[in-house]
Design an enzyme around this catalytic site. Structure first.
Site, PDB file in Angstrom:
ATOM      1  N   HIS A 168       7.600 -38.713  40.377  1.00 24.70           N
ATOM      2  CA  HIS A 168       7.957 -37.630  39.455  1.00 24.70           C
ATOM      3  C   HIS A 168       7.392 -37.932  38.060  1.00 24.70           C
ATOM      4  O   HIS A 168       8.079 -38.520  37.224  1.00 24.70           O
ATOM      5  CB  HIS A 168       9.479 -37.481  39.380  1.00 24.70           C
ATOM      6  CG  HIS A 168      10.101 -36.918  40.602  1.00 24.70           C
ATOM      7  ND1 HIS A 168      10.397 -35.574  40.742  1.00 24.70           N
ATOM      8  CD2 HIS A 168      10.484 -37.502  41.769  1.00 24.70           C
ATOM      9  CE1 HIS A 168      10.934 -35.370  41.939  1.00 24.70           C
ATOM     10  NE2 HIS A 168      11.009 -36.519  42.576  1.00 24.70           N
ATOM     11  N   GLU A 188       7.031 -36.067  35.594  1.00 28.64           N
ATOM     12  CA  GLU A 188       7.691 -35.317  34.521  1.00 28.64           C
ATOM     13  C   GLU A 188       8.722 -36.151  33.776  1.00 28.64           C
ATOM     14  O   GLU A 188       9.002 -35.892  32.588  1.00 28.64           O
ATOM     15  CB  GLU A 188       8.350 -34.054  35.085  1.00 28.64           C
ATOM     16  CG  GLU A 188       9.556 -34.272  35.995  1.00 28.64           C
ATOM     17  CD  GLU A 188       9.204 -34.418  37.452  1.00 28.64           C
ATOM     18  OE1 GLU A 188      10.087 -34.217  38.308  1.00 28.64           O
ATOM     19  OE2 GLU A 188       8.035 -34.749  37.746  1.00 28.64           O
ATOM     20  N   CYS A 192       6.459 -34.764  44.656  1.00 32.04           N
ATOM     21  CA  CYS A 192       7.399 -35.247  45.663  1.00 32.04           C
ATOM     22  C   CYS A 192       7.319 -34.379  46.922  1.00 32.04           C
ATOM     23  O   CYS A 192       6.355 -34.474  47.675  1.00 32.04           O
ATOM     24  CB  CYS A 192       8.807 -35.298  45.084  1.00 32.04           C
ATOM     25  SG  CYS A 192       9.952 -36.328  46.034  1.00 32.04           S
TER      26      CYS A 192
END
Length: 606
Positions: A533, A535, A406
Site C-alpha cells: 500500500h 498510499e 493489493c
C-alpha cells in the site's frame, strides 16, 4: 514533558484530528522543539491505517503522519479494547489490567475503572510520550494527544477521568487542553450561536477537565473572510461563560483546502497561546512554514484537471479510501493538476447491473471511459470482483494508465490470465476456494480461523528485479524499497513463469524471490500493480513515487517525471522544479466529478 490534549464537543466530524495534526505541525516548525503525537480513541471509523510496525490503527494517525512527516507505532494509538483485553497485545507487554489481575497484582481487590483502568491509561501515556517518532535520539518535548469521540460519549468516560487525573498529576504549566467545538449559524436568524459550545465546556468541566484554548468551528456565511470569523460578540460570550481569555479563542472557519488549517492557527497566534500555557519560551517568534504556505497557496490556483476513476467496493464511504485520496492529491499537486475523482461502484460495471439497473450501468461505464487514469484499490471479499476485472481489462486494452493496489494487483493478474493466457476460470482462492486455476492463493503463514491481526502487516522489503522498469525509475533506481503491507493472499508462484512468458513482468519481489510485490506491463503507457500500500507513506510535498507516476501518466508527463526521478533520490524528488506542461481540459460535465485537490473543510448545514 509537556502535553497538549485535543478534545471535541457538540458533534463529531469537526476536525479534531486535523486540528491536532496542525498543532503538531506548528510546534514542530520551531527549531529544537520535538513533538510526539498519539490518539486515544474509543471508536474506530473509516479506513484502517497501517503503520511500519504492522499496527492497524485509526485513520487519524494517518493525518498525524502526513502533516508532521513522522513515523508512528501501534503504541501511539490506544483503544478501549487495548485496555480491557490482552488479546490486542496492549502495550506490547503483559501489562493489561486483565493480565495483572490474573497474576494477583491487585492483591485480590476488585478490578475497577478507577483507579485500575485509569491508572493503566496514564501509564500508557507517560511511556509512549518518551518514545521518539522521528528517528532522532531522545524523547520529545511536547506530546500531542487527541481524545476520540465527543464529550459526553459513554465510551470516552474512562479516558476523560484518566486525563483529568493526569492533568493534576503533571501539574500546571505542563498540560494544555484545546477544545474543538461548534458555533453554528442558524439560517433563520443569521446569528452565531454559542450555547452548544457553552454546554460542551460545562460538560467537560463537570468531568474534571478545564480547557485552556477554544477552537471554534464556524460555518461559511458568505464568500468574505469577515463573515466567517467568530464575531466579537460571540467571542465575548464564550470568554465570559467558559472562563477562557478572549485571545485563547480561535476560529476554525471554512478554508479552500485542508493545508490552510495550520496557517489559520498560526495567524491567530494559537502557538503563542499554547507556549504561554506550557511555560515554553522560544527565541523564534514565528514557526517556519514557508514551504507549507507556498504549497497551500499553490494548491488554490490549480485549474487544469486530471480525472481519475476509482473503481472500488466501498465507494459510498470516501473515508474508506482516505489515504488513497490523499496520495492522489499529493501527486496531482506536484504535477500542477487539479484532481477530480469519479467514484465507480465496481458492481455497477457488471452485466447483472445492466439488467437490474441500466441507468447505473451506463453511468458507471461513461465515467470509466471518460477517465484519464483508472485505480483499483485494496479490499476484501468477492462483491464487485467481476466489475474490477472489467475495469482492469478496459485499462489494459485501451492503454489507459492503471494502478492496482493489493487486491487491485491480484485482480490484474487474474484478468491477464483470463484474457491473455486464455484461462477462463482463473481466479483467487479468496473468491473460489475450490478453483482449479488458483492464480492467487492464501499465504501459507496466514490463519484461516482468526481474521484480526493475522495478515502480513507492516513495512516489508521489496527488491527490484531490474532497474529499467517504470517502478524502479520512479523510486530513484534503488535496489530495494520498504513499503507497508496488509494482505492475506498473494500471486501463486507456480504460475509466475507462465505469466511472465506472456508479457506480464514481475519487477519487484520479496527477499525470497517467491512472493510477487510489483507487476508491470512494459509495453503499456503505465500499467502497475503492487501488493503493498504505497498510499500510507505519501506526504504533502513528498508524493508516493507510484502515485506520482500514475498521475503523471494520466497527464502526459510520465517521460519527464521518469527522467527526473531516475536522476535524483526519491526522497528529494520535490526539490526538482515541478512540471508545467498541460493538456486539454476534459469534456466531461462537471456534475460527474468529485473534486478532491481542494479538500474543503466544510461546516455543517443547519
Amino acid at each position: 514533558m509537556k502535553y497538549v490534549l485535543v478534545t471535541g464537543g457538540v458533534v463529531s466530524g469537526l476536525g479534531k484530528g486535523v486540528t491536532a495534526s496542525s498543532i503538531g505541525l506548528l510546534l514542530k516548525a520551531y527549531p529544537y522543539l520535538n513533538t510526539d503525537a498519539g490518539t486515544m480513541s474509543p471508536f474506530e471509523h473509516g479506513e484502517v491505517f497501517v503503520l511500519d510496525d504492522g499496527g492497524e490503527v485509526d485513520l487519524d494517525l494517518g493525518n498525524y503522519e502526513r502533516f508532521m512527516d513522522i513515523k508512528l507505532t501501534r503504541d501511539n494509538n490506544i483503544t478501549t479494547g487495548k485496555i480491557y483485553q490482552a488479546i490486542l497485545d496492549f502495550l506490547n507487554q503483559s501489562r493489561s489490567v486483565i493480565e495483572k489481575e490474573r497474576r494477583g497484582d491487585y492483591l485480590g481487590k476488585t478490578v475497577q475503572v478507577v483507579p485500575h483502568i485509569t491508572d493503566a491509561i496514564q501509564e500508557w501515556i507517560e511511556r509512549v510520550a518518551h518514545i521518539p517518532v522521528d528517528g532522532k535520539p531522545g524523547s520529545a518535548d511536547v506530546c500531542v494527544i487527541e481524545l476520540g469521540g465527543t464529550i459526553g460519549d459513554i465510551e470516552s468516560m474512562p479516558f476523560i477521568q484518566a486525563l483529568g487525573q493526569f492533568s493534576y498529576k503533571v501539574g500546571a504549566g505542563n498540560f494544555c487542553l484545546v477544545h474543538v467545538s461548534l458555533v453554528p449559524v442558524l439560517n433563520c436568524v443569521g446569528e452565531q450561536k454559542t450555547k452548544p459550545t457553552q454546554h460542551s465546556v460545562r460538560g467537560l468541566r463537570g468531568q474534571g477537565l478545564a480547557p485552556h484554548i477554544l477552537a471554534c468551528r464556524s460555518t461559511m456565511g458568505s464568500n468574505t473572510i469577515a463573515s466567517q470569523v467568530l464575531d466579537e460578540a460571540a467571542k465575548g460570550k464564550l470568554s465570559q461563560f467558559c472562563l477562557i481569555p478572549g485571545e485563547n479563542i480561535i476560529t476554525l472557519y471554512d478554508v479552500p483546502n485542508i493545508w490552510h488549517i495550520p496557517l489559520l492557527l498560526r495567524d491567530q497566534k494559537a502557538h503563542e497561546a499554547i507556549f504561554k500555557v506550557l511555560n515554553l519560551n522560544c527565541v523564534i517568534k514565528e514557526p517556519r512554514l514557508d514551504e507549507w504556505t507556498n504549497r497551500a497557496e499553490a494548491c488554490d490556483l490549480l485549474h487544469e484537471p486530471v480525472r481519475i476513476a476509482l473503481v472500488g467496493k466501498y465507494t459510498e464511504l470516501s473515508d474508506a479510501y482516505l489515504s488513497v485520496l490523499k496520495a492522489l492529491v499529493h501527486a496531482s499537486v506536484d504535477c500542477r493538476k487539479k484532481l477530480f475523482v469519479d467514484w465507480i461502484p465496481a458492481s455497477n460495471l457488471e452485466d447483472a447491473t445492466a439488467k437490474e439497473n441500466p441507468d447505473a450501468y451506463k453511468a458507471a461505464w461513461k465515467l470509466l471511459k471518460g477517465a484519464e487514469g483508472i485505480l483499483v484499490p485494496g479490499g476484501f471479499g468477492d462483491r464487485g470482483v467481476q466489475g474490477k476485472i472489467l475495469a482492469v481489462k478496459y485499462a489494459r486494452e485501451n492503454r489507459i494508465p492503471f494502478l492496482g493496489i493489493c487486491l487491485g494487483m491480484q485482480i490484474a493478474v487474474v484478468e491477464f490470465a483470463r484474457s491473455v493466457l486464455g484461462v477462463k476460470d482463473a481466479t483467487s482462492t479468496e473468491f473460489d476456494p475450490n478453483t482449479k486455476s488458483p492464480y492467487v492463493i492464501f499465504m501459507p503463514e496466514g490463519s484461516k480461523t482468526h481474521m484480526g491481526g493475522t495478515m502480513r502487516l507492516g513495512s516489508r522489503r521489496t527488491y527490484f528485479q531490474t532497474k529499467e522498469c517504470k517502478s524502479a525509475k520512479l523510486y530513484g533506481c534503488r535496489s530495494f524499497i520498504d513499503e507497508r503491507h496488509r494482505h492475506r493472499y498473494e500471486v501463486n508462484p507456480d504460475f509466475v513463469s507462465r505469466l511472465e512468458n506472456a508479457g506480464l513482468s514481475f519487477t519487484g519481489k520479496d527477499e525470497t524471490g517467491q512472493r510477487m510485490e510489483i507487476a508491470e506491463l512494459p509495453n503499456h503507457p503505465y500499467f502497475v500493480g503492487v501488493q503493498f500500500h504505497p498510499e500510507f507513506k505519501s506526504r504533502p510535498g513528498k508524493p508516493s513515487p507510484l502515485f506520482l507516476g500514475f498521475i503523471a501518466a494520466a497527464c502526459g508527463q510520465l517521460d519527464v517525471v521518469l527522467q527526473r526521478c531516475s536522476n535524483v533520490d526519491s526522497n528529494s524528488l520535490l526539490k526538482v522544479p515541478a512540471i508545467k506542461t498541460y493538456q486539454k481540459k476534459s469534456s466531461l460535465k462537471p456534475s460527474y466529478r468529485r473534486e478532491y485537490v481542494l479538500e474543503s473543510v466544510k461546516g455543517l448545514n443547519f
